[in-house]
Design an enzyme around this catalytic site. Structure first.
Site, PDB file in Angstrom:
ATOM      1  N   SER A 255       0.847  -1.182   0.000  1.00 36.66           N
ATOM      2  CA  SER A 255       0.000   0.000   0.000  1.00 36.66           C
ATOM      3  C   SER A 255       0.888   1.239   0.000  1.00 36.66           C
ATOM      4  CB  SER A 255      -0.913   0.009   1.232  1.00 36.66           C
ATOM      5  OG  SER A 255      -0.145   0.176   2.409  1.00 36.66           O
ATOM      6  N   LYS A 256       0.264   2.397  -0.073  1.00 39.53           N
ATOM      7  CA  LYS A 256       1.018   3.652  -0.177  1.00 39.53           C
ATOM      8  C   LYS A 256       1.920   3.907   1.029  1.00 39.53           C
ATOM      9  CE  LYS A 256      -1.670   6.438  -3.422  1.00 39.53           C
ATOM     10  NZ  LYS A 256      -0.582   6.862  -4.283  1.00 39.53           N
ATOM     11  N   ARG A 257       1.594   3.287   2.153  1.00 41.41           N
ATOM     12  CA  ARG A 257       2.467   3.522   3.325  1.00 41.41           C
ATOM     13  C   ARG A 257       3.843   2.893   3.132  1.00 41.41           C
ATOM     14  NH1 ARG A 257      -0.935  -0.498   5.219  1.00 41.41           N
ATOM     15  NH2 ARG A 257       0.039  -2.380   6.031  1.00 41.41           N
ATOM     16  N   HIS A 258       3.961   1.964   2.189  1.00 40.32           N
ATOM     17  CA  HIS A 258       5.262   1.342   1.920  1.00 40.32           C
ATOM     18  C   HIS A 258       6.085   2.172   0.937  1.00 40.32           C
ATOM     19  CE1 HIS A 258       2.812  -2.326   3.074  1.00 40.32           C
ATOM     20  NE2 HIS A 258       3.793  -2.309   3.959  1.00 40.32           N
ATOM     21  N   GLY A 259       5.413   3.044   0.178  1.00 40.52           N
ATOM     22  CA  GLY A 259       6.098   3.829  -0.845  1.00 40.52           C
ATOM     23  C   GLY A 259       5.200   3.968  -2.056  1.00 40.52           C
TER      24      GLY A 259
END
Length: 487
Positions: A255-259
């Site tokens: 998800s976006k929290r990973h990049g």
């Protein structure tokens, strides 16, 4: 044998996620590796989730990634139209066939009733109680005559089980009593994603259905539809999840929290399309010879379904950056200068400098294009820097000899009639010999004065040539003033 036909059928609901792109890539490679056709179909039946411009994103992503489709809305083909909303009139007759054979029924339940159902303990997580499944024909006729809105639901068998074989996960069996009576046609007359998929895949002759393994649980419903129509079931290829890893090492669905998770985001982050495609190909697939760096053409030749893994793949940004660096190194100087130029110009503030020369000192040191502006910003303007930068243990420069070296270099360079790489190089090397010091003892203070940074993408000579004689001497004079202030 039937010609292999795969389809990429995205919904235009936003950006192209890495998972969508991998699905498209595998569908493309399955088709191309077997001399088949890769079809693009736009699935826009979920009208509430449509995003303006998302179709253009799909086209642009496939084009940039090099995944050229053989049929699609923009180029046509024998099985069009290739946009589901333009095929709307196709689906209701097929749903009616299912009603006629007892495999589907009209459901007149209101939104209020369905919402109330969700409030009960049994259906809190969704599902339907089959309230309209066995309505008497007279009741159906009455509700139809009154114009009561309805959906058409698939009538699932209540006993037994449904078994199918997936090319990756093998044989899977699902008890029929666990299958919901899914909606096939919505109240607005549009088909649901699941129903339109089956009808369109059959009508378009799709032989291989490739999708994420989250659709494994839906596959028995698809197969019951194929069986009800008497159609041939395609080959299923369900792909493992793509996971992300956080700073603590915890792994969860990407998800976006990973990049960056979208293709556009990754290219904006400085990754080359070909490096992204190469890396994504290896997220869940391994070639027989374990080779890693492959062009799209090589992937077309090497790809095989039996190399796809069941295990989730972890998206490793460091690994992608390594791939990117390798692709950058393999470019010609001209190719790299072309892709690097916008980043170079941003870094040098639009100054009229030789971008090919700048690119030449960057190419072996760049792993992401977005690194470039910060690497070359000193060409635009000499940064403020500490006098201590001139002192370096390895180069054997200190407060005593740095001013001497820089002044000797300044005087010699000022007198140099021709400002070329060879003449500047030979002058500084000869100067080190005359002064009885190592080359680095001369080069270090010259480079610091010219760049104002300890770490630069090029050495002193390369930087002097790019800056030109006047600017180089101006900066060296400023360096001498800094050093003079120490005494």
């Amino acid at each position: 044998m039937k010609k292999v036909r795969t389809r990429f059928a995205p919904s235009p609901t936003g950006f192209m996620h890495v998972g969508n792109l991998r699905t498209a890539l595998y569908e493309y490679l399955i088709a191309k590796s077997q001399g088949g056709s890769f079809v693009l179909r736009i699935e826009d039946t979920d009208r509430e989730r449509l995003v303006e411009g998302a179709v253009d994103v799909i086209y642009q992503t496939l084009k940039t990634a090099g995944l050229q489709h053989d049929e699609g809305p923009d180029i046509g083909g024998d099985y069009g139209p290739y946009v589901q909303s333009e095929r709307r009139d196709l689906y209701l007759p097929y749903a009616q066939k299912l009603i006629d054979c007892g495999c589907a029924y009209r459901c007149f339940c209101s939104k209020e009733r369905l919402d109330a159902l969700k409030e009960t303990e049994e259906y809190a997580n969704g599902g339907y109680d089959r309230h309209c499944r066995d309505l008497p024909q007279e009741e159906i006729d009455r509700l139809m005559a009154e114009g009561t809105p309805f959906v058409i639901r698939q009538k699932m068998p209540l006993t037994g089980s449904t078994t199918f074989t997936d090319s990756v996960f093998g044989e899977i069996t699902a008890p029929n009593d666990e299958l919901q009576d899914q909606i096939l046609i919505k109240t607005d007359g549009y088909p649901t994603y699941n129903f339109a998929n089956v009808v369109d895949d059959h009508l378009m002759g799709i032989t291989h259905v490739v999708r994420g393994n989250e659709y494994l649980s839906s596959t028995p419903k698809y197969n019951l539809l194929y069986d009800a129509f008497g159609w041939e079931i395609p080959t299923y290829v369900h792909l493992p999840l793509i996971m992300g890893k956080d700073e603590d090492g915890n792994v969860s669905k990407l998800s976006k929290r990973h990049g960056a998770t979208g293709f556009e985001d990754l290219t904006a982050d400085g990754f080359l399309p070909e490096a992204i495609i190469n890396y994504i190909a290896l997220l869940g697939w391994c070639p027989k010879d374990n080779k890693e760096k492959m062009t799209l053409k090589e992937l077309e030749q090497e790809f095989s379904i039996d190399g796809i893994s069941k295990s989730p793949a972890v998206f490793d940004y460091a690994k992608l950056e390594w791939f990117n660096g390798e692709y950058i190194k393999a470019m010609t100087a001209e190719q790299f200068e072309e892709v690097a130029r916008p980043y170079i110009m941003k870094g040098i503030g639009g100054k009229q400098l030789d971008t090919l020369k700048i690119a030449s000192i960057l190419q072996q040191r760049t792993t992401k294009l977005t690194q470039i502006p910060e690497m070359v910003d000193f060409f635009a303007e000499l940064p403020e820097y500490e006098t201590e930068f001139f002192f370096n243990k390895k180069s054997k420069t200190n407060a005593e000899n740095a001013p001497v070296m820089l002044k000797a270099a300044y005087d010699a360079l000022e007198a140099l009639p021709e400002w070329t790489t060879d003449s500047v190089h030979d002058l500084l090397i000869d100067l080190a010999v005359q002064l009885g010091v190592k080359n680095g003892t001369v080069m270090w203070p010259v480079r610091i004065a010219a760049a104002g940074k300890k770490v630069t993408p090029g050495g002193a000579i390369e930087i002097l040539i790019i800056l030109g004689k006047d600017e180089s001497l101006r900066r060296m004079k400023l360096g001498l003033k800094k050093l003079a202030a120490l005494s």
